[in-house]
Design a protein around this motif. Structure first.
Motif, short mmCIF file in Angstrom:
data_model
loop_
_atom_site.label_atom_id
_atom_site.label_comp_id
_atom_site.label_asym_id
_atom_site.label_seq_id
_atom_site.Cartn_x
_atom_site.Cartn_y
_atom_site.Cartn_z
N ASN A 1 -21.29 16.78 -10.93
CA ASN A 1 -22.27 16.00 -11.28
C ASN A 1 -21.71 14.53 -11.08
OD1 ASN A 1 -24.39 14.51 -12.37
ND2 ASN A 1 -24.48 15.88 -14.20
N PRO A 2 -22.18 13.75 -10.24
CA PRO A 2 -22.06 12.22 -10.17
C PRO A 2 -21.92 11.51 -11.48
CG PRO A 2 -23.52 12.78 -8.31
CD PRO A 2 -23.45 13.95 -9.40
N ALA A 3 -22.97 11.99 -12.32
CA ALA A 3 -22.67 11.21 -13.68
C ALA A 3 -21.66 11.45 -14.31
CB ALA A 3 -24.10 11.69 -14.51
N GLU A 4 -21.28 12.67 -14.44
CA GLU A 4 -19.96 13.16 -15.02
C GLU A 4 -18.83 12.51 -14.43
OE1 GLU A 4 -21.40 17.48 -16.35
OE2 GLU A 4 -19.74 17.33 -14.98
N LEU A 5 -18.76 12.16 -12.94
CA LEU A 5 -17.76 11.90 -12.25
C LEU A 5 -17.40 10.60 -12.90
CD1 LEU A 5 -15.66 11.94 -10.01
CD2 LEU A 5 -17.35 11.34 -8.34
N ALA A 6 -18.48 9.79 -12.89
CA ALA A 6 -18.17 8.23 -13.39
C ALA A 6 -17.63 8.44 -14.73
CB ALA A 6 -19.79 7.52 -13.32
N GLN A 7 -17.99 9.22 -15.55
CA GLN A 7 -17.44 9.29 -17.06
C GLN A 7 -15.95 9.62 -17.09
OE1 GLN A 7 -19.98 12.03 -19.30
NE2 GLN A 7 -21.55 10.80 -19.14
N VAL A 8 -15.44 10.51 -16.13
CA VAL A 8 -14.03 10.87 -16.23
C VAL A 8 -13.26 10.19 -15.44
CG1 VAL A 8 -14.87 13.21 -16.61
CG2 VAL A 8 -14.26 12.54 -14.32
N MET A 9 -13.78 9.13 -14.64
CA MET A 9 -13.04 8.34 -13.81
C MET A 9 -12.02 7.43 -14.54
SD MET A 9 -12.87 8.76 -10.50
CE MET A 9 -11.98 7.20 -9.82
N ALA B 1 0.88 16.96 -11.27
CA ALA B 1 0.71 15.52 -11.67
C ALA B 1 0.07 15.01 -10.18
CB ALA B 1 1.92 15.00 -12.01
N ARG B 2 0.84 15.41 -8.94
CA ARG B 2 0.49 14.88 -7.76
C ARG B 2 -0.91 15.37 -7.49
NH1 ARG B 2 3.53 15.01 -2.17
NH2 ARG B 2 1.67 14.66 -1.13
N ALA B 3 -1.34 16.84 -7.72
CA ALA B 3 -2.51 17.19 -7.40
C ALA B 3 -3.72 16.37 -8.29
CB ALA B 3 -2.73 18.72 -7.81
N ARG B 4 -3.30 16.06 -9.63
CA ARG B 4 -4.12 15.17 -10.31
C ARG B 4 -4.37 13.95 -9.64
NH1 ARG B 4 -5.35 14.42 -15.95
NH2 ARG B 4 -5.42 12.12 -16.13
N GLN B 5 -3.40 13.28 -9.19
CA GLN B 5 -3.55 12.05 -8.45
C GLN B 5 -4.34 11.87 -7.23
OE1 GLN B 5 -1.24 9.44 -9.70
NE2 GLN B 5 -1.14 7.92 -7.99
N GLU B 6 -4.05 13.01 -6.38
CA GLU B 6 -4.86 13.31 -5.35
C GLU B 6 -6.29 13.56 -5.44
OE1 GLU B 6 -1.53 15.28 -2.11
OE2 GLU B 6 -2.89 16.73 -3.42
N MET B 7 -6.67 14.07 -6.73
CA MET B 7 -7.90 14.48 -7.09
C MET B 7 -8.59 13.19 -7.44
SD MET B 7 -9.14 16.99 -10.01
CE MET B 7 -8.89 16.06 -11.44
N ALA B 8 -7.87 12.25 -8.21
CA ALA B 8 -8.38 10.83 -8.50
C ALA B 8 -8.66 10.08 -7.40
CB ALA B 8 -7.28 10.02 -9.37
N ILE B 9 -7.80 10.19 -6.40
CA ILE B 9 -8.04 9.65 -5.06
C ILE B 9 -9.35 10.00 -4.30
CG2 ILE B 9 -7.10 9.02 -2.79
CD1 ILE B 9 -4.58 9.27 -3.97
N ALA B 10 -9.56 11.33 -4.33
CA ALA B 10 -10.78 11.92 -3.91
C ALA B 10 -12.04 11.47 -4.53
CB ALA B 10 -10.79 13.47 -3.80
N PHE B 11 -11.84 11.44 -5.94
CA PHE B 11 -13.24 11.01 -7.02
C PHE B 11 -13.25 9.58 -6.73
CE2 PHE B 11 -12.31 14.42 -10.01
CZ PHE B 11 -12.97 15.38 -9.30
N ALA B 12 -12.13 8.67 -6.53
CA ALA B 12 -12.57 7.24 -6.09
C ALA B 12 -13.22 7.08 -5.07
CB ALA B 12 -10.94 6.67 -6.07
N TYR B 13 -12.86 7.68 -3.94
CA TYR B 13 -13.72 7.61 -2.68
C TYR B 13 -15.30 8.16 -2.95
CZ TYR B 13 -9.81 6.07 0.37
OH TYR B 13 -8.91 5.15 0.75
N LEU B 14 -15.26 9.09 -3.61
CA LEU B 14 -16.75 9.46 -4.05
C LEU B 14 -17.38 8.12 -4.79
CD1 LEU B 14 -16.40 13.33 -5.47
CD2 LEU B 14 -17.28 12.26 -2.93
N ASP B 15 -16.61 7.70 -5.40
CA ASP B 15 -17.22 6.65 -6.46
C ASP B 15 -17.47 5.61 -5.60
OD1 ASP B 15 -17.62 6.06 -9.07
OD2 ASP B 15 -16.01 5.02 -9.44
N LYS B 16 -16.76 5.13 -4.39
CA LYS B 16 -16.84 4.20 -3.61
C LYS B 16 -18.31 4.09 -2.76
CE LYS B 16 -15.09 2.10 0.65
NZ LYS B 16 -13.93 2.26 1.87
N ALA B 17 -18.38 5.49 -2.54
CA ALA B 17 -19.63 5.83 -1.55
C ALA B 17 -20.77 5.70 -2.51
CB ALA B 17 -19.43 7.37 -1.30
N GLY B 18 -20.58 6.07 -3.79
CA GLY B 18 -21.67 5.87 -4.58
C GLY B 18 -22.09 4.07 -4.97
N ALA B 19 -20.91 3.66 -4.99
CA ALA B 19 -21.01 2.23 -5.21
C ALA B 19 -21.53 1.39 -3.86
CB ALA B 19 -19.70 1.43 -5.38
#
Lengths: 180, 172
Positions: free
Chosen positions: A160-168, B116-134
């Protein structure tokens, strides 16, 4: 003759057993409904500058590690089955990336994926697709191509993108993203 | 053949085999010089020995020798278990290979640094998702304005969220 057959059998058995773990790991994600094949851009752009392949097992461990400090993050991760990222540095040579973009888009459409967001600018294209089967979210795919890089992200499972923004905010990670 | 003949034949055989002492051999020689029949018998025995020595012993063909050698083995009871047998030796050699392969197939518990590395990679993936959202948010905002952008974004989020709720309901 019997010994020759026995030798062949043992060698064949050994090769088969040796190949099984690699095949199993690859198939772990490929067999899931939310998996997307992004093709291969390495012939044009070389090796990706970032490649991420996280399977369900590793995500479970990450979720367990996060449970004490952030139950929300752990809850969100528990619904994921895999995360794949490929990022290529394209340095204004966008043709191959845009072709791959179109090809993947056609593939997604024909595979039952639904477009959620689509941005078509001259210098930037963004596609967000989602796949659901019987109302269950199976995966999300995000593709971004701008003048500098081509980004392919495939999240398998529910997100859920909304959850994603919260956990980022919980992740202490500095990612240098060009947001111009 | 009387007793005398038998004794004489034994002496001749002993002479031919080299088992007669020098004294007895000399006595036999003296006796043969007076007894033509004894002399002829000694000569005949000597000639026979020469002919026997001349006979060449022929070697049997290899296939026959192999079969002959196998005969005692065939009559021996077959051993039930012998580590020297090729099949058991190969089976023993395969055990470490199977152990290695099976251990490779087991899901390893990742180390803390790997997680820890997997967590970092996941954060990178989420950051790119966030970028697309932005990016999409910015594009929507520039096209339809801030208020409408929020409405569209909320609408998209609702669509995705409804899929998740639907899943939860089905799981329940």
């Amino acid at each position: 003759m019997k010994r020759l057959l026995m030798n062949k059998f043992v060698i064949g058995l050994f090769c088969t057993l040796l190949a099984l773990p690699a095949l199993a790991q690859e198939d772990e994600l490929k067999n899931l409904a939310g998996y997307v094949d992004f093709g291969d851009l390495s012939a044009t752009y070389g090796e990706p500058k970032i490649t991420i392949n996280l399977g369900g097992t590793m995500l479970n461990f990450v979720g367990m590690m996060s449970s004490s400090e952030s139950p929300e993050t752990s809850e969100m991760i528990s619904k994921l089955k895999g995360i794949r990222v490929q990022i290529f540095s394209i340095e204004e040579n966008t043709d191959a990336a845009r072709d791959q973009f179109s090809e993947t888009k056609s593939h997604l459409k024909s595979s039952g994926w639904e477009p959620i967001v689509q941005v078509n600018e001259d210098d930037e294209q963004v596609l967000v697709y989602m796949k659901a089967i019987d109302g269950n979210m199976e995966g999300m795919t995000v593709m971004v191509v701008d003048e500098e890089e081509a980004v392919f992200v495939n999240v398998i499972g529910q997100l859920n993108p909304a959850e994603l923004a919260q956990v980022m905010d919980k992740f202490d990670v500095n990612v240098d993203l060009d947001m111009d | 053949m009387n007793e005398y003949d038998e004794k004489r034949e034994d002496l001749i055989n002993a002479l031919m085999d080299g088992e007669l002492s020098a004294t007895d051999a000399e006595l036999l020689k003296v006796e043969a010089s007076d007894d033509r029949e004894l002399a002829r018998a000694i000569i005949e025995a000597y000639q026979l020995q020469l002919e026997m020595d001349a006979i060449r012993v022929e070697r049997a063909p290899d296939s026959l020798r192999k079969r002959l050698r196998a005969i005692p083995r065939e009559h021996r009871p077959a051993p039930v278990f012998s580590l020297l047998q090729p099949r058991w030796a190969m089976a023993l050699a395969a055990i470490p290979l199977v152990v290695i392969v099976v251990s490779l197939m087991q899901p390893d518990t990742p180390s803390a640094s790997e997680v820890a590395r997997a967590r970092q990679e996941m954060a990178i993936a989420f950051a790119y998702l966030d970028k697309a959202g932005a990016i999409t948010g910015r594009e929507i905002e520039s096209s339809v304005g801030h208020t409408m952008a929020d409405a569209v974004t909320d609408s998209v989020n609702r669509v995705i969220k409804s899929q998740n709720l639907n899943s939860k309901e089905k799981e329940a």
